[in-house]
Design an enzyme around this catalytic site. Structure first.
Site, short mmCIF file in Angstrom:
data_model
loop_
_atom_site.label_atom_id
_atom_site.label_comp_id
_atom_site.label_asym_id
_atom_site.label_seq_id
_atom_site.Cartn_x
_atom_site.Cartn_y
_atom_site.Cartn_z
N CYS A 179 -9.14 19.32 20.66
CA CYS A 179 -8.49 18.02 20.92
C CYS A 179 -7.08 17.91 20.38
O CYS A 179 -6.28 17.16 20.94
CB CYS A 179 -9.36 16.88 20.41
SG CYS A 179 -9.87 17.06 18.71
N GLU A 183 0.86 -1.20 0.00
CA GLU A 183 0.00 0.00 0.00
C GLU A 183 0.88 1.23 0.00
O GLU A 183 1.76 1.38 0.84
CB GLU A 183 -0.93 -0.02 1.23
CG GLU A 183 -1.68 1.26 1.50
CD GLU A 183 -2.46 1.82 0.30
OE1 GLU A 183 -3.31 1.10 -0.25
OE2 GLU A 183 -2.19 2.98 -0.08
N SER A 241 -19.82 8.27 -0.32
CA SER A 241 -21.07 8.63 0.36
C SER A 241 -21.39 7.70 1.53
O SER A 241 -22.30 7.98 2.31
CB SER A 241 -22.26 8.58 -0.60
OG SER A 241 -22.06 9.41 -1.70
N HIS A 272 -25.69 0.42 -1.32
CA HIS A 272 -26.62 0.48 -2.44
C HIS A 272 -27.48 -0.78 -2.50
O HIS A 272 -27.03 -1.88 -2.17
CB HIS A 272 -25.88 0.70 -3.75
CG HIS A 272 -25.36 2.11 -3.88
ND1 HIS A 272 -26.21 3.20 -3.92
CD2 HIS A 272 -24.11 2.61 -3.94
CE1 HIS A 272 -25.49 4.31 -4.02
NE2 HIS A 272 -24.21 3.98 -4.02
N ILE A 293 -13.33 -0.18 -10.43
CA ILE A 293 -14.22 -0.50 -9.32
C ILE A 293 -14.73 0.82 -8.74
O ILE A 293 -14.26 1.29 -7.70
CB ILE A 293 -13.52 -1.37 -8.24
CG1 ILE A 293 -12.77 -2.55 -8.88
CG2 ILE A 293 -14.54 -1.86 -7.21
CD1 ILE A 293 -13.64 -3.57 -9.61
N GLU A 294 -15.63 1.46 -9.47
CA GLU A 294 -16.25 2.69 -8.93
C GLU A 294 -17.55 2.30 -8.24
O GLU A 294 -17.75 1.12 -7.90
CB GLU A 294 -16.41 3.74 -10.04
CG GLU A 294 -17.24 3.30 -11.22
CD GLU A 294 -17.69 4.50 -12.05
OE1 GLU A 294 -18.14 5.50 -11.46
OE2 GLU A 294 -17.62 4.43 -13.29
N CYS A 314 -11.63 14.81 23.32
CA CYS A 314 -12.30 15.50 22.19
C CYS A 314 -13.75 15.74 22.60
O CYS A 314 -14.52 14.79 22.74
CB CYS A 314 -12.20 14.63 20.93
SG CYS A 314 -13.25 15.19 19.58
C1 LIG Z 1 -17.32 10.25 -4.71
C2 LIG Z 1 -17.55 8.78 -4.53
C3 LIG Z 1 -18.73 8.32 -3.95
C4 LIG Z 1 -18.96 6.96 -3.81
N1 LIG Z 1 -20.06 6.52 -3.12
C5 LIG Z 1 -20.24 5.20 -2.91
C6 LIG Z 1 -21.31 4.74 -2.13
O1 LIG Z 1 -22.04 5.51 -1.52
N2 LIG Z 1 -21.50 3.40 -2.02
C7 LIG Z 1 -20.70 2.50 -2.65
O2 LIG Z 1 -20.97 1.31 -2.56
N3 LIG Z 1 -19.63 2.92 -3.36
C8 LIG Z 1 -19.37 4.24 -3.49
N4 LIG Z 1 -18.29 4.68 -4.17
C9 LIG Z 1 -17.38 3.71 -4.76
C10 LIG Z 1 -16.38 3.17 -3.75
O3 LIG Z 1 -15.91 4.17 -2.90
C11 LIG Z 1 -15.21 2.55 -4.50
O4 LIG Z 1 -15.72 1.68 -5.49
C12 LIG Z 1 -14.30 1.77 -3.61
O5 LIG Z 1 -13.86 2.56 -2.53
C13 LIG Z 1 -13.12 1.28 -4.42
O6 LIG Z 1 -12.27 0.61 -3.54
P1 LIG Z 1 -10.85 0.15 -4.04
O7 LIG Z 1 -10.24 -0.61 -2.93
O8 LIG Z 1 -10.98 -0.51 -5.35
O9 LIG Z 1 -10.08 1.52 -4.36
P2 LIG Z 1 -9.35 2.57 -3.42
O10 LIG Z 1 -10.10 2.87 -2.20
O11 LIG Z 1 -8.97 3.70 -4.30
O12 LIG Z 1 -8.06 1.80 -2.96
C14 LIG Z 1 -6.95 1.58 -3.81
C15 LIG Z 1 -5.73 1.55 -2.91
O13 LIG Z 1 -4.59 1.25 -3.70
C16 LIG Z 1 -3.51 2.08 -3.28
N5 LIG Z 1 -2.59 2.17 -4.43
C17 LIG Z 1 -2.84 2.77 -5.61
N6 LIG Z 1 -1.76 2.63 -6.40
C18 LIG Z 1 -0.85 1.92 -5.72
C19 LIG Z 1 0.47 1.47 -6.02
N7 LIG Z 1 1.04 1.73 -7.21
N8 LIG Z 1 1.15 0.78 -5.07
C20 LIG Z 1 0.57 0.53 -3.85
N9 LIG Z 1 -0.66 0.96 -3.52
C21 LIG Z 1 -1.36 1.64 -4.45
C22 LIG Z 1 -4.18 3.39 -2.92
O14 LIG Z 1 -3.39 4.17 -2.06
C23 LIG Z 1 -5.46 2.89 -2.25
O15 LIG Z 1 -5.30 2.71 -0.87
C24 LIG Z 1 -18.01 6.04 -4.30
C25 LIG Z 1 -16.81 6.50 -4.86
C26 LIG Z 1 -16.56 7.85 -4.95
C27 LIG Z 1 -15.25 8.34 -5.48
#
Ligand SMILES: Cc1cc2nc3c(=O)[nH]c(=O)nc-3n(C[C@H](O)[C@H](O)[C@H](O)COP(=O)(O)OP(=O)(O)OC[C@H]3O[C@@H](n4cnc5c(N)ncnc54)[C@H](O)[C@@H]3O)c2cc1C
Length: 505
Positions: free
Chosen positions: A466, A48, A62, A66, A358-359, A424
């Site tokens: 705090c 990480e 948010s 869902h 993975i959005e 806090c």
């Molecule tokens: C504005 C917004 C609103 C959302 N609302 C919702 C919601 O209400 N409900 C819902 O279900 N989903 C929601 N989502 C979607 C959800 O937040 C994401 O799909 C989810 O967090 C993705 O998780 P992830 O682990 O794939 O990505 P991330 O959380 O981005 O994690 C990726 C990790 O990889 C690390 N990383 C990246 N590159 C490297 C590298 N080269 N080497 C080592 N580490 C690295 C990063 O630091 C990070 O910790 C929302 C997203 C956004 C942006």
């Protein structure tokens, strides 16, 4: 005093050692995969780049669970949302992570938006979402007073969860069950080596028989280092405003607009948090910098304006903060809308698996994605051996002192006076909780990491009361030096220097 130990002091396991699985990225998806893998007899390293887990999209969203009304029935988003929602609730119970199935309203401010509600209802029904109903103004007011709309789609199975608590709790449980977390370690390349794959990082090389690329917005270009056909990702920022807990008292459920056609998000919504605040947002704007987290004043005005179409009496003077998160979009700005999740085994290297795009609803879907990757890809390929239940340590997230019944508070204060020391005021955090946060199994010592674990500095004074108290405790009782105080990591020192010389009268 010795310098505080930093993640970079932990050596990278080299010398030809090979993990069974190397996971890149500890967001909610990587942490969920780590949690599932920690229940099997296999060696796992998580790489990480940040100083803590869950610092990217996974803590900047948010927090909505869902229900499954927004996704085409044959898509991975629909499948993993429906399965993930169920698993998420079970995991929250196991991990003691706060959540609430409070339901959601998707509102039509005018007759023009009503067909959009009907379309959502049929998509939801095709996905198996229960209890969907289109309701009129009287029923809307009964469910959520103050909302102005001609109709709404009521989605009773939607909910809210604490997204950062979810991610941290999963990662911490994985760590106590033997998963190695390498923080402040950035993967730059994946390449084949004898018997597996090497992940080159800015601190050395970590090798694994399998590599899972779960790097969020960076997953696309990291995949391309071994899989040139992997798609690009486009960062799209979503900004939010945080409203004071006073507002939370009058919001029972999330209120969404009918999603804008072709928009990159689900529209500006109003949603309660499990801690009692209210969020307004997110905006949607494609950006060039995948790391941007800054918020603009003009966006704040726009968020308030859009939210007030649905809730005209929204108390706009009670905004206490703002934040932004980056969507990892597969659709370019010229295309807009949403792409599906992509789970791709590299054609020439099938033990390198990429999780791309993975959005939303990635938070809801994370447990199902983890289940799929571990059971349907890894285990199906070479069976994993499950640990006996007696060997798996459960590490529930701590219930906040402020949320405990009075008798329990009194019992704890009698046992440990640190429970009686409120450091806090806004969030009612005790010194005991601060010290517990500090002793986390990932060894995280950043101020943001402490904040996410105990909520100190998260209240309306933003640390005015705090933060000095925390600094005093950490300096005087734990020997921290000024340089040890960093916000998110080494590049964000809390102190720039001394304004006046110390007096020795
Ligand atoms: C504005 C917004 C609103 C959302 N609302 C919702 C919601 O209400 N409900 C819902 O279900 N989903 C929601 N989502 C979607 C959800 O937040 C994401 O799909 C989810 O967090 C993705 O998780 P992830 O682990 O794939 O990505 P991330 O959380 O981005 O994690 C990726 C990790 O990889 C690390 N990383 C990246 N590159 C490297 C590298 N080269 N080497 C080592 N580490 C690295 C990063 O630091 C990070 O910790 C929302 C997203 C956004 C942006």
């Amino acid at each position: 005093m010795p310098r505080l130990e930093r993640p970079t002091d932990q050596p990278i396991p080299g010398g030809g050692s090979m993990f069974d699985i190397v996971l890149i990225g500890a967001g909610v998806v990587g942490s969920a995969i780590a949690r599932v893998l920690s229940q099997y007899r296999c060696t796992v390293a998580v790489i990480e780049k940040e100083s803590d887990v869950g610092m990217a999209a996974s803590s900047r969203n948010s927090g909505v669970i869902h229900a499954g009304i927004n996704y085409a029935p044959d898509s991975l988003r629909a499948r993993f949302c429906m399965q993930g929602r169920k698993l998420l609730l079970t995991w929250c119970d196991e991990l003691n992570v706060p959540y609430k199935v409070c339901g959601k309203l998707i509102v039509a401010p005018s007759e023009e938006e009503v067909p959009g509600l009907r379309r959502l209802r049929s998509t939801g029904e095709a996905n198996g979402v229960p209890g969907l109903a289109i309701i009129g103004p009287n029923e809307i007011t009964e469910l959520q007073p103050g909302i102005k709309a001609v109709a709404a789609l009521h989605v009773p199975s939607s909910g809210i969860v604490s997204p950062y608590a979810m991610t941290l709790a999963m990662a911490e449980e994985a760590a106590v069950n033997g998963v190695t977390f390498l923080l402040e370690c950035e993967a730059t390349q994946i390449r084949p080596v004898d018997g597996g794959y090497a992940v080159d990082t800015d601190r050395g090389t970590v090798s694994g028989r399998w590599v899972i690329n779960s790097a969020g917005i960076h997953a696309g270009h990291l995949a391309q280092t071994i899989d040139p056909e992997a798609p690009d990702l486009y960062p799209c920022v979503g900004e939010y405003l945080i409203l004071d807990k006073q507002v939370g008292e009058s919001l029972a459920m999330s209120v969404y607009p009918a999603p804008p056609v072709g928009g990159a998000g689900l529209g500006v919504h109003i949603t309660p948090t499990t801690e009692g605040n209210v969020l307004l947002g997110p905006s949607d704007e494609y950006v060039s910098d995948p790391e941007t987290t800054s918020c603009a004043g003009k966006t704040a005005d726009q968020l308030l304006e859009e939210a007030m179409i649905m809730w005209p009496a929204l108390p706009r003077h009670l905004v206490i903060g703002a934040y932004a998160g980056i969507r990892a979009k597969r659709t370019s700005p010229s295309v807009g809308g949403f792409g599906d999740f992509l789970i791709r085994q590299t054609p020439s290297a099938d033990r390198v698996v990429h999780l791309i795009g993975i959005e939303s609803p990635g938070l809801t879907a994370a447990p199902a994605i983890a289940d799929y990757v571990v059971h349907e890809i890894l285990h199906a390929n070479e069976p994993l051996v499950q640990k006996p239940l007696s060997e798996v340590v459960h590490r529930p997230w701590s219930t906040r002192f402020d949320d405990l019944p009075e008798e329990e508070k009194e019992r704890l204060v009698a046992k440990d006076p640190n429970y009686g020391d409120i450091i806090c005021r806004c969030e009612g955090v005790t010194k005991h909780e601060l010290l517990h946060a500090l002793n986390n199994p990932l060894g995280v010592k950043t101020l943001t990491g402490i904040k996410y674990r105990c909520r100190a500095t998260m209240g309306r004074c933003s640390g005015g009361y705090c933060l000095p108290r925390m600094v005093e405790i950490l300096q005087e009782e734990h020997g921290w030096e000024p340089d040890d105080f960093v916000l998110r990591g080494p590049s964000s020192p809390a102190f720039a220097g001394r304004l006046i010389e110390e007096r020795h009268d």
